[in-house]
Write an enzyme that holds these catalytic residues in place. Structure first.
Site, PDB file in Angstrom:
ATOM      1  N   THR A  65       0.830  -1.198   0.000  1.00  0.00           N
ATOM      2  CA  THR A  65       0.000   0.000   0.000  1.00  0.00           C
ATOM      3  C   THR A  65       0.868   1.253   0.000  1.00  0.00           C
ATOM      4  OG1 THR A  65      -1.949   0.982   1.021  1.00  0.00           O
ATOM      5  CG2 THR A  65      -0.358   0.024   2.524  1.00  0.00           C
ATOM      6  N   LYS A  69       3.414   1.389  -3.873  1.00  0.00           N
ATOM      7  CA  LYS A  69       2.813   0.605  -4.958  1.00  0.00           C
ATOM      8  C   LYS A  69       3.574   0.690  -6.288  1.00  0.00           C
ATOM      9  CE  LYS A  69      -2.004   0.430  -3.447  1.00  0.00           C
ATOM     10  NZ  LYS A  69      -3.400   0.670  -3.842  1.00  0.00           N
ATOM     11  N   ASP A 105      -6.573  -4.107  -7.320  1.00  0.00           N
ATOM     12  CA  ASP A 105      -7.460  -2.934  -7.187  1.00  0.00           C
ATOM     13  C   ASP A 105      -8.356  -2.840  -8.416  1.00  0.00           C
ATOM     14  OD1 ASP A 105      -6.423  -2.045  -4.764  1.00  0.00           O
ATOM     15  OD2 ASP A 105      -4.820  -0.929  -5.737  1.00  0.00           O
TER      16      ASP A 105
END
Ligand code: ATR
Length: 272
Positions: A65, A69, A105
């Site tokens: 995170t 990233k 994601d």
């Protein structure tokens, strides 16, 4: 749960990670399925050293995170094509002695949208031009959506749109006329600024499917306003849980207990 010599280690690499919901979510899923594994929070500033540590300690997988990233990519052995296109990795999988980088994601958001609307041929507007916008826009395009990026800062929005071969409209000029699916990826409306939203209420139309990536609060002003106009809405927990479930499935090759994961995340959020 018994921790023994067989326990597999997973974790999140980020800075800060003190408020991460991922350990609670993944540990609940491991427990539910009787998997001998533990998921920890690693507050790391030096991502290169952290990746070396994963290798040395034979960690089986990790979430990545903010702020790592993008930076993490150059330290991994193989990058999945979707992660490569997005330019960001949020998931590491140890597979056959190599560390793979994935991005869940993107498909996490797509799964949440597909549960509410077909995507092929639809016109989607992505508000914002950061990492979340890019991941979602790539997913939308790969499912046949016509994507428009709408951003406050013209230079940044225009650059993302050009890179993806998408349309760009400055936020100040957005009038929502060609929009079936509207997604907020900006931080506008996030706690503590819960009274704000990125566009005025008059721009919502009943026919739109509206998603917010913010999950704190769960019902942002953006989603409340959309719901009041009669739009179908998708909250930020849907994307968060899906990206976590997809990570879990990459690591374990077992279907993730999505309902349990959502329940646990909602409980944790309401206790905050
Ligand atoms: P992430 O990588 O998590 O998606 P980010 O890179 O911090 O987030 O991007 C945040 C997005 O929110 C940006 O598109 C930003 O717009 P700018 O490019 O103009 O900065 C948008 N954003 C943040 N605050 C905003 C505000 N008050 N009004 C409109 N957009 C805002």
């Amino acid at each position: 749960m018994t921790i023994d010599t067989e326990t597999k280690i997973y974790g999140v690499l980020g800075h800060p990670v003190g408020h991460s919901l991922s350990p609670t979510m993944h540990n609940a899923a491991f427990k539910q399925l009787g998997i001998n594994a533990v998921y920890l929070a690693f507050d790391v500033e030096d991502i290169a050293a952290a990746i070396t540590s994963l290798r040395v300690l034979a960690v089986k997988g990790a979430s990545v995170t903010i702020p790592h990233k993008q930076e993490v990519m150059k330290h991994l052995d193989v990058i999945d094509p979707i992660a490569d296109k997005i330019g960001a990795v949020n998931t590491i999988v140890a597979r056959n002695g190599k560390l793979w980088g994935h991005n869940t994601d993107c498909n996490g958001a797509i799964e949440a949208l597909l549960a509410q609307t077909p995507l092929d041929g639809r016109r989607a507007v992505v508000l914002g031009a950061g990492g979340a916008a890019r991941a979602i826009a790539v997913g939308l395009q790969s499912h046949g959506c016509r994507v428009t990026i709408v951003n406050r800062t013209i230079e940044r929005g225009w650059r993302l749109a050009e890179d993806l071969n998408a349309k760009f409209i400055p936020l100040a000029d957005f009038n929502s006329s060609d929009c079936d699916i509207l997604i907020n990826t900006t931080s506008v409306g996030m706690s503590p600024n819960t009274g704000t939203m990125p566009i005025p209420a008059r721009l919502f139309a009943k026919s739109m499917v509206v998603m917010d990536v913010i999950y704190n609060p769960l019902e942002t002003k953006f989603l409340q306003t959309a719901a009041a106009k009669g739009c179908r809405t998708i909250d930020g927990v849907a994307m968060f849980v899906n990206q976590g479930a997809l990570q879990f499935e990459l690591w374990t090759e077992i279907d993730a207990p999505r309902d349990l994961m959502r329940k646990i995340v909602l409980q944790k959020l309401s206790a905050q």
